[in-house]
Write an enzyme that holds these catalytic residues in place. Structure first.
Site, mmCIF file in Angstrom:
data_model
loop_
_atom_site.group_PDB
_atom_site.id
_atom_site.type_symbol
_atom_site.label_atom_id
_atom_site.label_comp_id
_atom_site.label_asym_id
_atom_site.label_seq_id
_atom_site.Cartn_x
_atom_site.Cartn_y
_atom_site.Cartn_z
ATOM 1 N N ASP A 1 18.388 23.297 -51.460
ATOM 2 C CA ASP A 1 19.112 24.805 -51.330
ATOM 3 C C ASP A 1 20.445 25.145 -51.744
ATOM 4 O O ASP A 1 20.945 26.218 -51.404
ATOM 5 C CB ASP A 1 18.811 25.171 -49.802
ATOM 6 C CG ASP A 1 19.351 23.865 -48.958
ATOM 7 O OD1 ASP A 1 20.518 23.554 -49.252
ATOM 8 O OD2 ASP A 1 18.855 23.725 -47.937
ATOM 9 N N HIS B 1 17.130 15.426 -55.075
ATOM 10 C CA HIS B 1 15.909 16.119 -55.402
ATOM 11 C C HIS B 1 16.220 17.433 -56.546
ATOM 12 O O HIS B 1 15.616 18.084 -56.611
ATOM 13 C CB HIS B 1 15.196 16.575 -54.561
ATOM 14 C CG HIS B 1 14.452 15.435 -53.654
ATOM 15 N ND1 HIS B 1 14.085 15.524 -52.044
ATOM 16 C CD2 HIS B 1 14.137 14.170 -53.933
ATOM 17 C CE1 HIS B 1 13.619 14.201 -51.883
ATOM 18 N NE2 HIS B 1 13.616 13.764 -53.037
ATOM 19 N N CYS C 1 14.317 23.732 -69.361
ATOM 20 C CA CYS C 1 13.208 23.820 -70.366
ATOM 21 C C CYS C 1 12.772 22.491 -70.529
ATOM 22 O O CYS C 1 13.125 21.403 -70.711
ATOM 23 C CB CYS C 1 14.078 24.338 -71.677
ATOM 24 S SG CYS C 1 12.480 24.160 -72.877
ATOM 25 N N CYS D 1 11.473 29.557 -72.557
ATOM 26 C CA CYS D 1 12.800 29.264 -73.047
ATOM 27 C C CYS D 1 12.926 29.958 -74.511
ATOM 28 O O CYS D 1 12.017 30.209 -75.016
ATOM 29 C CB CYS D 1 13.020 27.739 -73.082
ATOM 30 S SG CYS D 1 14.615 27.131 -73.899
ATOM 31 N N SER E 1 16.729 14.258 -41.192
ATOM 32 C CA SER E 1 15.613 13.425 -42.096
ATOM 33 C C SER E 1 14.805 12.525 -41.068
ATOM 34 O O SER E 1 15.760 11.672 -40.578
ATOM 35 C CB SER E 1 16.176 12.916 -43.370
ATOM 36 O OG SER E 1 15.297 12.116 -44.080
ATOM 37 N N SER E 2 13.730 12.441 -41.392
ATOM 38 C CA SER E 2 13.024 11.154 -40.579
ATOM 39 C C SER E 2 12.782 10.062 -41.365
ATOM 40 O O SER E 2 12.815 9.080 -40.867
ATOM 41 C CB SER E 2 11.417 11.847 -40.563
ATOM 42 O OG SER E 2 10.650 11.863 -41.709
#
Length: 276
Positions: free
Chosen positions: A144, A159, A167, A218, A258-259
């Site tokens: 985010d 991530h 592209c 693209c 976080s778990s």
């Protein structure tokens, strides 16, 4: 919880109408219930931070719920608790043009709200720790960009980040806001009403709404993908090795939001079949 909004073209510009449930009090919509703070636990955390000399912090989706972004697993308010919809799978996105069309239509509608969300006090606190020399490195599972908005620089986005697009053919990257302008130009009369929110910035649309949505390619003609690790994909091994080195250099580790249920070498969020 009935959170919905519409995105439509009006007099040459795009207009977003957000329902009252989303626009007022939305900060708390996705924060799971929790017991009262234990003063002794707070003092224990303060001692831990004070004694740390090279602190590494790992954050997950839970840190961003107070900014208005849902997580996946929280009781009553996470995506899996609110709906039976599952996140898009990496393989499906690569193989299927209709899947990419559906993803980008949903993301196009959700982007104005998602991109406008701001860091909450937890993000600012971590940024301040870095400025004071207390935080050695920050690793986030989130896409985010809220840590970046808060000013964190010693940061690894495990991530990836929704604010970048790449592209799949030539690898060129563009800012996500530039792609939003391309979407608007290609879809001047398209409109949609969305229901619900997803953690990675998209929303829920019907197949009928998606069918007429046009998706740009693209300059080389290749398909575009957000620069994130989709479910079913794996994190870049070089990035994992980099994080491992930072962990070895640290003298303490703090996990926030976080778990830690999923092993980092497994496809992203393949729980419960890929737990530690």
């Amino acid at each position: 919880m009935n959170c919905r909004w519409t995105l439509r073209a009006a007099k040459g510009r795009w207009v977003v109408n957000i329902s009252q449930q989303c626009s007022h009090g939305s900060i708390g919509l996705f924060v799971p219930p929790s017991p009262p703070l234990d003063p002794e636990k707070i003092r224990e955390l303060q001692r831990f931070i004070t004694l740390s000399k090279r602190l590494l912090v790992m954050t997950g989706a839970g840190i961003s719920t107070e900014s208005g972004i849902p997580d996946y697993r929280s009781e009553k308010v996470g995506l899996y608790a609110r709906t039976d919809r599952k996140p898009i799978q990496h393989g499906d996105f690569l193989r299927s043009a209709p899947v990419r069309q559906r993803y980008w239509a949903r993301n196009f509608v959700g982007w104005p709200r998602f991109s406008s969300l701001q860091p909450n006090p937890a993000h600012w606190a971590l940024s301040n720790w870095e400025r004071l020399g207390k935080l050695y490195w920050l690793v986030t599972q989130n896409v985010d960009a809220l840590h970046t908005k808060a000013g964190s620089q010693r940061l690894t986005e495990l991530h990836g980040c929704m604010h970048r697009v790449l592209c799949l053919n030539c690898g060129e990257q563009i800012p996500r806001e530039v792609l939003q302008e391309h979407f608007e130009a290609l879809n001047p009369t398209w409109s949609a009403e969305a229901h619900g929110l997803a953690p990675d910035g998209d929303v829920f649309l019907t197949e009928e709404q998606v069918r007429s949505f046009r998706v740009p390619s693209c300059r080389c003609g290749g398909p575009l993908k957000p620069d994130v690790v989709f479910f079913g994909d794996t994190v870049n091994p070089d990035k994992v090795d980099f994080v491992h080195r930072r962990v070895k250099e640290a003298d303490s580790l703090l996990v926030v939001g976080s778990s830690l249920q999923v092993h980092p070498h497994c496809p992203r969020e393949e729980a419960p079949n890929c737990n530690t």
